[in-house]
Enzyme design. Structure first.
Site, PDB file in Angstrom:
ATOM      1  N   ASP A  12       0.900  -1.143   0.000  1.00  0.00           N
ATOM      2  CA  ASP A  12       0.000   0.000   0.000  1.00  0.00           C
ATOM      3  C   ASP A  12       0.939   1.193   0.000  1.00  0.00           C
ATOM      4  OD1 ASP A  12      -1.363   2.285   0.868  1.00  0.00           O
ATOM      5  OD2 ASP A  12      -2.868   1.093   1.900  1.00  0.00           O
ATOM      6  N   HIS A  13       1.042   1.873  -1.135  1.00  0.00           N
ATOM      7  CA  HIS A  13       2.139   2.837  -1.244  1.00  0.00           C
ATOM      8  C   HIS A  13       2.015   3.997  -0.252  1.00  0.00           C
ATOM      9  CE1 HIS A  13      -0.581   5.197  -3.808  1.00  0.00           C
ATOM     10  NE2 HIS A  13       0.233   6.216  -3.633  1.00  0.00           N
ATOM     11  N   HIS A  22      -5.873   3.020   1.426  1.00  0.00           N
ATOM     12  CA  HIS A  22      -5.044   4.157   1.855  1.00  0.00           C
ATOM     13  C   HIS A  22      -5.649   4.925   3.043  1.00  0.00           C
ATOM     14  CE1 HIS A  22      -3.036   3.174  -1.756  1.00  0.00           C
ATOM     15  NE2 HIS A  22      -3.694   3.948  -2.583  1.00  0.00           N
TER      16      HIS A  22
END
Ligand code: BG6
Length: 506
Positions: free
Chosen positions: A182-183, A245
């Site tokens: 999950d950047h 996010h």
């Protein structure tokens, strides 16, 4: 760090060209890659190594607009890159792939440590692991090197499909081998939430229902869906941004401090936050979730297309490009404190931030003069842009009387020249190479988060008439979102849910 080969499936895709390769190049430039290291790009097309390198070079020039010096350096970096064509759905195709890996290990004298990155459509998440398994390319043992797999979101389309995907993955890899990226967790400012909270004496004591009135978590963009209509129209904002996010941002803001900082303890605390999300009935969802879709508009930037006119989008689409939601966390720390989360495409700006609104004092002694002074104290964690932290508080307006004005103290990362950022993907790739799974999402976290958000998807599915409000592209989203915040919180005349703190200046 152990020497290794990174295998990128989906080697000619957008993510590889725009994000992964530039991030790996950043690590190369900073001398952070393992001593012996190679990248094997894998996709269906039949490229030779040289052709693939050219393709990456063109993309690098197109997307990053580098200086001449960087292009030369990139050329050197490309010597680490190889290519193998593979038909992912054809089991026979995995044999030559295995031979190629072995041949690379031997000729480049790199031990058989393999890190697989699935930068492919999610439909292949169930196919590629099986192909690897059939060739024994999944197994770690005393005699083989490590085998790790990184997968990109979406991790399922809803709870049921997430569980199905996890079953397939677990049928091939151990949990410790699976790295779900999950950047957002790779962003320095997101990691800094933990340091801010758990390395400073002043905040943590106030970090609870006794002192905090509400928390707002925002990640909005001034971009459209940028040619990703095919994907986005099936996903929408909830799947694209919220379940992953934004949920992570809420978790880091709300979690208890782990007793030690390691992957297990940290991720245990994240899951506990998701477990404490108060389940929503259909009525709660109707009252607490507002969805919207951007409409054609004309702004200073020019003509903006409406979502339904975007390529790959159904002309009658009811997919949300905006979502605002109020949720509660049922535990001792947060009981009764609303968390407002929102995300949207085609908004006036791009900003991700967390705003902690501290409770106003019970008795107001001084006169308020303008924006924000009734509920003066706020802590703003700015994730992007202007990465940093801001505290807003009341100060006396000089002169006679005791009028209050809201002032702010700012910390900006950019003002500390010795701090150098690496981008989120570089950080996460590095962690994957080092076998540090702290910043990757564990199976139970994905499922627990889905269990909460699934109820919203189910209701939308059940009731296609669930309101979907239009908002002109380039504006702050549907006005209806403001109604989520009760009138008693309108202590700040400049502030509403259709704006952000960034623009709430006097
Ligand atoms: C991705 C979403 O995960 O995050 C995109 O798929 C979104 O739709 C992007 O634009 C936002 O990331 P960032 O880092 O630009 O805030």
């Amino acid at each position: 760090m152990e020497n290794q080969i990174l295998v990128i499936f989906g080697a000619s895709g957008d993510l590889t060209k725009r994000k992964l390769i530039p991030s790996l190049f950043q690590l190369y430039e900073k001398g952070m890659l393992p001593k012996k290291f190679a990248i094997l790009g894998v996709a269906r097309s039949a490229y030779r190594d040289e052709q693939y390198r050219e393709l990456l070079k063109d993309a690098f020039i197109k997307y990053t607009k580098p200086e001449e010096e960087a292009i030369v350096k990139f050329g050197e970096f490309l010597n680490l890159v190889y290519y193998q064509s593979l038909e992912t759905t054809n089991p026979e195709s995995y044999e030559p792939f295995k031979l190629r890996l072995q041949e690379m290990s031997t000729s480049l004298e790199i031990p058989d440590n393999y890190l697989y990155y699935l930068s492919t459509p999610p439909t292949l998440y169930e196919v590629i692991p099986k192909g690897l398994k059939a060739q024994g390319l999944h197994k770690e043992s005393a005699f083989t090197g490590f085998r790790r797999i990184i997968i990109e979101k979406p991790f399922g389309y809803d709870l049921k499909s997430a569980q199905k995907l996890h079953k397939v993955l677990k049928g091939v890899f151990q949990e410790s081998q699976i790295y779900r990226i999950d950047h957002y967790l790779g962003k320095e400012t997101v990691q800094n939430i933990l340091v801010l909270r758990f390395a400073n004496g002043i905040f943590e004591n106030l970090w609870n229902r006794n002192f905090i009135e509400r928390v707002e978590v925002t990640a909005i963009e001034n971009l459209s869906i940028e040619g990703r209509g095919g994907y986005y129209d099936k996903a929408g904002a909830l799947r694209d941004m919220v379940q992953n996010h934004l949920a992570q941002l809420v978790a880091l803001t709300a979690m208890e401090p782990p007793s030690v900082f390691n992957a297990e303890s940290f991720r245990n605390e994240v899951v506990k936050v998701y477990q404490a999300f108060r389940p929503m009935s259909d009525v709660d969802i109707r009252n607490n979730v507002v969805r919207g879709q951007y409409l054609a508009s004309t702004t200073a930037k020019g003509e903006n297309r409406g979502y339904r006119e975007e390529e790959g989008v159904d002309a009658l689409s009811r997919t949300e490009t905006y979502l605002a939601m109020k949720l509660y966390i049922d535990n001792f720390r947060w009981q009764g404190v609303p968390f407002y989360i929102r995300t949207g495409k085609q908004m006036p700006t791009k900003v991700s931030e967390i705003v902690i609104h501290f409770k106003p004092l019970a008795h107001r002694l001084f006169k308020c003069a303008g924006c924000g002074c009734n509920s003066c104290t706020k802590l703003i964690i700015r994730i992007q842009p202007d990465e940093g932290i801001q505290i807003k508080f009341g100060v006396k307006i000089p002169g006679s009387g005791f009028s209050v004005h809201q002032a702010s103290m700012d910390f900006k990362y950019e003002n500390v020249p010795s701090f150098s950022f690496i981008d989120a993907y570089s950080r996460l790739l590095l962690d994957g190479m080092q076998g540090d799974s702290t910043l990757f999402t564990r199976t139970d976290a994905v499922e627990t988060s889905w269990a909460f958000f699934d109820s919203v998807l189910k209701l939308w599915e059940k009731d296609p008439e669930f309101p979907l409000y239009g908002y002109p592209a380039g504006t702050w989203g549907p006005k209806e979102a403001d109604a989520l915040i009760p009138d008693s919180y309108w202590t700040n005349p400049c502030k509403n849910l259709t704006n952000t703190d960034l623009y709430c200046e006097l």
